[in-house]
Design an enzyme around this catalytic site. Structure first.
Site, PDB file in Angstrom:
ATOM      1  N   PRO A  34      -3.926 -10.997  10.964  1.00  0.00           N
ATOM      2  CA  PRO A  34      -4.241 -10.681  12.371  1.00  0.00           C
ATOM      3  C   PRO A  34      -4.322  -9.168  12.522  1.00  0.00           C
ATOM      4  CG  PRO A  34      -1.938 -11.330  12.144  1.00  0.00           C
ATOM      5  CD  PRO A  34      -2.581 -11.588  10.820  1.00  0.00           C
ATOM      6  N   ASN A  77       0.856  -1.197   0.000  1.00  0.00           N
ATOM      7  CA  ASN A  77       0.000   0.000   0.000  1.00  0.00           C
ATOM      8  C   ASN A  77       0.888   1.241   0.000  1.00  0.00           C
ATOM      9  OD1 ASN A  77       0.454   0.947   2.845  1.00  0.00           O
ATOM     10  ND2 ASN A  77      -0.375  -1.092   3.273  1.00  0.00           N
ATOM     11  N   LYS A 127     -14.147   2.669  15.236  1.00  0.00           N
ATOM     12  CA  LYS A 127     -12.896   1.897  15.343  1.00  0.00           C
ATOM     13  C   LYS A 127     -12.389   1.867  16.786  1.00  0.00           C
ATOM     14  CE  LYS A 127     -10.979   1.943  11.517  1.00  0.00           C
ATOM     15  NZ  LYS A 127     -10.372   2.465  10.307  1.00  0.00           N
TER      16      LYS A 127
HETATM   17  O1  C5P Z   1      -9.077  -1.432  10.659  1.00  0.00           O
HETATM   18  P1  C5P Z   1      -8.140  -0.399  10.155  1.00  0.00           P
HETATM   19  O2  C5P Z   1      -7.042  -0.948   9.308  1.00  0.00           O
HETATM   20  O3  C5P Z   1      -8.767   0.781   9.528  1.00  0.00           O
HETATM   21  O4  C5P Z   1      -7.492   0.148  11.500  1.00  0.00           O
HETATM   22  C1  C5P Z   1      -6.417   1.009  11.491  1.00  0.00           C
HETATM   23  C2  C5P Z   1      -5.637   0.870  12.745  1.00  0.00           C
HETATM   24  O5  C5P Z   1      -5.485  -0.499  13.077  1.00  0.00           O
HETATM   25  C3  C5P Z   1      -4.223   1.389  12.611  1.00  0.00           C
HETATM   26  O6  C5P Z   1      -3.803   1.827  13.876  1.00  0.00           O
HETATM   27  C4  C5P Z   1      -3.455   0.161  12.160  1.00  0.00           C
HETATM   28  O7  C5P Z   1      -2.081   0.267  12.503  1.00  0.00           O
HETATM   29  C5  C5P Z   1      -4.136  -0.914  12.961  1.00  0.00           C
HETATM   30  N1  C5P Z   1      -4.152  -2.224  12.305  1.00  0.00           N
HETATM   31  C6  C5P Z   1      -3.389  -3.239  12.817  1.00  0.00           C
HETATM   32  N2  C5P Z   1      -3.423  -4.486  12.255  1.00  0.00           N
HETATM   33  C7  C5P Z   1      -4.218  -4.726  11.200  1.00  0.00           C
HETATM   34  C8  C5P Z   1      -4.999  -3.699  10.664  1.00  0.00           C
HETATM   35  C9  C5P Z   1      -4.932  -2.469  11.238  1.00  0.00           C
HETATM   36  O8  C5P Z   1      -2.658  -3.010  13.786  1.00  0.00           O
HETATM   37  N3  C5P Z   1      -4.232  -5.924  10.667  1.00  0.00           N
END
Ligand code: C5P
Length: 400
Positions: A304, A208, A338
């Site tokens: 995860p 990404n 979130k």
């Molecule tokens: O669910 P989303 O990806 O939008 O959430 C963002 C937050 O969750 C960020 O702090 C990101 O570092 C963390 N995250 C994580 N592991 C994942 C997905 C997101 O720690 N697999």
């Protein structure tokens, strides 16, 4: 800014030893007391007289000099410092440190010290890349020894590659971070940063657009306030911030493993853009295109959730867990959801829609969501966002 601080500088045998003379001068300019151990090898490159003149102190060279042992044993020498710096640190010195050998004053002091240690390796590229050096380094870093450099470039031996000792200014920056007496002194912090790469086959991956700039800035800002930071970074093009432990990983699974290994910590900031999915049917050989055959299907499986795992870590849960919400629409609503879903304490919400310029850019507009509500910050540089967040963290942990 280093007034009254004491550095024990070990100069071992490498051509880069001449740069250590400049380092001594810079440390002295900042009010730091510098006491030097010059190894036998080191004395082939710089003279004891030069080291003594610049440090304004006698130079320690022999373990069993009766006068030295009577006036100041190697134990006291290694303890009467706030920080021990080995610059240049040769491959041989690293090997001795890893093995716990103590056959001269430098290695004895390194074994006897109870103070943080910073190494600035300097050696030929082949030596740097040799599995023996790699293994020694991994051992030392697992013990909490910090490293600065080496950089890449033309080496004194005429070869080009990694192995050049970090510049005095970089070593100084790392020392300043390690000696920082800020409000987060002694606080262990873990920061995740950058993207993750999820392998499709040995040559292809899903990635990404995260640059790691915001996460790296947060790690540096926490360290500047005195925290002991482990930065766990996905693949980024950024240099390692000075003075903190950096663990580089590729995949989300590896990032979670690294976070677990870095716990316990009082604060964890998950700034990484972790891939939501990884490739379930990852190929062990490069996928071939076959004329007439349809393109291969990539099957995805969830990764995860590191933030959620840390937030729900039971007894190991850090006192403060901070997540990020990168959203392209309904920013605050999504961020609030979130906060609840992940179980973290704070969410830093930022708009990453295409016209925001956030991904890869140097500025960010963020909103800090906590149990107390939303704090919207004006648009500012990522370093400023990081500094502000670090101050809020210090205030929250009751140390500001
Ligand atoms: O669910 P989303 O990806 O939008 O959430 C963002 C937050 O969750 C960020 O702090 C990101 O570092 C963390 N995250 C994580 N592991 C994942 C997905 C997101 O720690 N697999």
């Amino acid at each position: 800014m280093l007034d009254g601080r004491r550095v024990l500088l070990i100069i071992s045998g490498g051509i880069a030893a001449y740069k250590s003379l400049e380092l001594i001068r810079r440390l002295k300019d900042r009010g730091c007391a510098v006491r030097c151990i010059l190894t036998k090898g080191g004395a082939n490159f710089v003279t004891p007289l030069a080291v003594a003149a610049l440090s304004g102190d006698k130079v320690y060279q022999e373990t069993f000099s009766l006068t030295d042992e009577a006036e100041m044993g190697h134990i006291r020498l290694s303890r009467e410092a706030d920080l021990v710096v080995a610059a240049p640190a040769t491959a041989h010195l690293l090997a001795k440190m890893a093995a716990g050998l103590a056959d001269d004053l430098a290695s004895t002091a390194l074994l006897a010290t109870d103070k943080p240690v910073l190494i600035a390796p300097a050696m030929n590229t082949m030596m740097w890349e040799h599995p023996a050096t790699r293994a020694n380094l991994a051992t030392l870093e697992a013990r909490g020894i910090r490293r600065i450099g080496p950089g890449a470039g033309e080496l004194a031996c005429g070869e080009v590659g990694a192995g050049r000792m970090a510049e005095p200014a970089e070593i100084l920056a790392a020392i300043e971070v390690m000696l920082s007496d800020g409000p987060l002194k002694g606080v262990r912090a873990v920061v995740t940063s950058g993207p993750t790469h999820e392998a499709i086959d040995p040559v292809r991956y899903i990635a990404n657009r995260s640059s790691g700039k915001q996460g790296h800035a947060i790690a540096a800002a926490l360290a500047a306030l005195g925290a002991e930071v482990t930065l766990i970074s996905g693949p980024v093009a950024l240099p390692d911030p000075a003075g903190l432990r950096v663990v580089r990983v590729e995949s989300a699974v590896a990032m979670l493993d690294a976070v677990r290994a870095a716990l316990p910590a009082e604060v964890v900031v998950c700034a990484a853009a972790v891939a939501d999915w990884t490739v379930a049917n990852r190929a062990t050989e490069k996928r071939k295109k076959t004329a007439g055959a349809p393109p291969p299907a990539i099957e995805l499986t969830p990764n995860p959730d590191i933030l959620m795992t840390v937030s729900q870590a039971g007894e190991q849960r850090p006192r403060l867990v901070v997540g990020f919400a990168a959203e392209t629409e309904a920013l605050l609503d999504n961020a609030r959801a979130k906060l609840t879903r992940k179980g973290c304490d704070w969410i830093v919400a930022n708009d990453v829609s295409e016209d925001s310029g956030t991904f890869g850019g140097d500025a960010n507009t963020v909103h800090l969501l906590t149990a107390d509500g939303v704090d919207s910050w004006p648009r500012m540089g990522k370093a400023e966002v990081a500094a502000r967040l670090a101050e809020r963290i210090a205030a929250k942990l009751g140390k500001a």
